[in-house]
Design a protein around this motif. Sequence first.
Motif, PDB file in Angstrom:
ATOM      1  N   LYS A  89       0.839  -1.205   0.000  1.00  0.00           N
ATOM      2  CA  LYS A  89       0.000   0.000   0.000  1.00  0.00           C
ATOM      3  C   LYS A  89       0.875   1.258   0.000  1.00  0.00           C
ATOM      4  O   LYS A  89       1.868   1.335   0.712  1.00  0.00           O
ATOM      5  CB  LYS A  89      -0.912  -0.016   1.227  1.00  0.00           C
ATOM      6  N   ARG A  90       0.487   2.233  -0.799  1.00  0.00           N
ATOM      7  CA  ARG A  90       1.220   3.502  -0.850  1.00  0.00           C
ATOM      8  C   ARG A  90       0.251   4.660  -0.647  1.00  0.00           C
ATOM      9  O   ARG A  90      -0.791   4.719  -1.294  1.00  0.00           O
ATOM     10  CB  ARG A  90       1.969   3.656  -2.180  1.00  0.00           C
ATOM     11  N   ILE A  91       0.612   5.583   0.235  1.00  0.00           N
ATOM     12  CA  ILE A  91      -0.215   6.737   0.563  1.00  0.00           C
ATOM     13  C   ILE A  91       0.364   7.972  -0.121  1.00  0.00           C
ATOM     14  O   ILE A  91       1.564   8.236   0.007  1.00  0.00           O
ATOM     15  CB  ILE A  91      -0.274   6.969   2.080  1.00  0.00           C
ATOM     16  N   PRO A  92      -0.443   8.760  -0.846  1.00  0.00           N
ATOM     17  CA  PRO A  92       0.062   9.977  -1.515  1.00  0.00           C
ATOM     18  C   PRO A  92       0.675  10.955  -0.514  1.00  0.00           C
ATOM     19  O   PRO A  92       0.204  11.084   0.621  1.00  0.00           O
ATOM     20  CB  PRO A  92      -1.197  10.566  -2.166  1.00  0.00           C
ATOM     21  N   THR A  93       1.724  11.659  -0.946  1.00  0.00           N
ATOM     22  CA  THR A  93       2.450  12.571  -0.056  1.00  0.00           C
ATOM     23  C   THR A  93       1.553  13.685   0.473  1.00  0.00           C
ATOM     24  O   THR A  93       1.609  14.028   1.661  1.00  0.00           O
ATOM     25  CB  THR A  93       3.646  13.184  -0.809  1.00  0.00           C
ATOM     26  N   GLY A  94       0.710  14.250  -0.393  1.00  0.00           N
ATOM     27  CA  GLY A  94      -0.183  15.312   0.056  1.00  0.00           C
ATOM     28  C   GLY A  94      -1.134  14.840   1.141  1.00  0.00           C
ATOM     29  O   GLY A  94      -1.422  15.566   2.107  1.00  0.00           O
ATOM     30  N   GLU A  95      -1.619  13.639   1.008  1.00  0.00           N
ATOM     31  CA  GLU A  95      -2.527  13.069   2.003  1.00  0.00           C
ATOM     32  C   GLU A  95      -1.808  12.841   3.321  1.00  0.00           C
ATOM     33  O   GLU A  95      -2.370  13.073   4.402  1.00  0.00           O
ATOM     34  CB  GLU A  95      -3.109  11.759   1.465  1.00  0.00           C
ATOM     35  N   LEU A  96      -0.541  12.392   3.245  1.00  0.00           N
ATOM     36  CA  LEU A  96       0.233  12.172   4.464  1.00  0.00           C
ATOM     37  C   LEU A  96       0.560  13.489   5.165  1.00  0.00           C
ATOM     38  O   LEU A  96       0.623  13.545   6.402  1.00  0.00           O
ATOM     39  CB  LEU A  96       1.530  11.421   4.137  1.00  0.00           C
ATOM     40  N   LYS A  97       0.763  14.543   4.400  1.00  0.00           N
ATOM     41  CA  LYS A  97       1.030  15.858   4.995  1.00  0.00           C
ATOM     42  C   LYS A  97      -0.170  16.326   5.810  1.00  0.00           C
ATOM     43  O   LYS A  97      -0.021  16.797   6.954  1.00  0.00           O
ATOM     44  CB  LYS A  97       1.350  16.871   3.903  1.00  0.00           C
ATOM     45  N   ALA A  98      -1.364  16.188   5.249  1.00  0.00           N
ATOM     46  CA  ALA A  98      -2.581  16.553   5.977  1.00  0.00           C
ATOM     47  C   ALA A  98      -2.777  15.643   7.191  1.00  0.00           C
ATOM     48  O   ALA A  98      -3.213  16.103   8.257  1.00  0.00           O
ATOM     49  CB  ALA A  98      -3.785  16.464   5.041  1.00  0.00           C
TER      50      ALA A  98
END
Length: 206
Positions: free
Chosen positions: A124-133
């Motif tokens: 599974k990979r989480i988008p960077t923008g989503e992880l920032k939020a």
Amino acid sequence: TAGINRAKNRQVELGEKSMERSLEAIRKAHIAVLVLDASQPINKQDLHLAGVANDHYKGLILVMNKWDKVPNKDAKIIYQYTREVADLFAFMKWVPIIFTSATKDIRLKEILNTALKIQQERRKRIPTGELKAFMQGCLRKNPPPMLKNPHIKEFEQADTNPPTFTIVAKTKKWIHFSYLRYIENQLRKRYGFKGTPIKFIKQQIK
């Protein structure tokens, strides 16, 4: 007594070789299946093998085999066994537990199905923008103790299999490991990662 001692030494030697094979298998695997005897107490060797899998960031399934030998099974007994096993492996709360019987063909297919699900979780990979939020939400909800306004400059996923996250903080004193555990718990709560350790790469900017 000489014969008895030789037999004991032989048993120790076989046990050591078995442990070496188990450790080697864990190191080579992406997902390990630790098969335990449900009719016997969990011992230090079982906990050690699980710890090695955790330290090497391997996916893991706990299989409590010989479930058919446990007497008086009902919903209460199953709950009690699950609770006891989970307590012993409290350092790996993300590990799925399956009660099986090889001789009675009970839940054997569930082992493979669970392994396939874990492999999906590890990829599974989480988008960077989503992880920032996500990180901003963690900081608002529960700021790191003993630190005033730590500047988390980056929080992104560096790799998969195992899921690996890089956290870059601008602070004179590094964030305590308990706060990383908080972040991990929040990650699991939102994104799952059932059955696999999460690896953090820490970078500090003073």
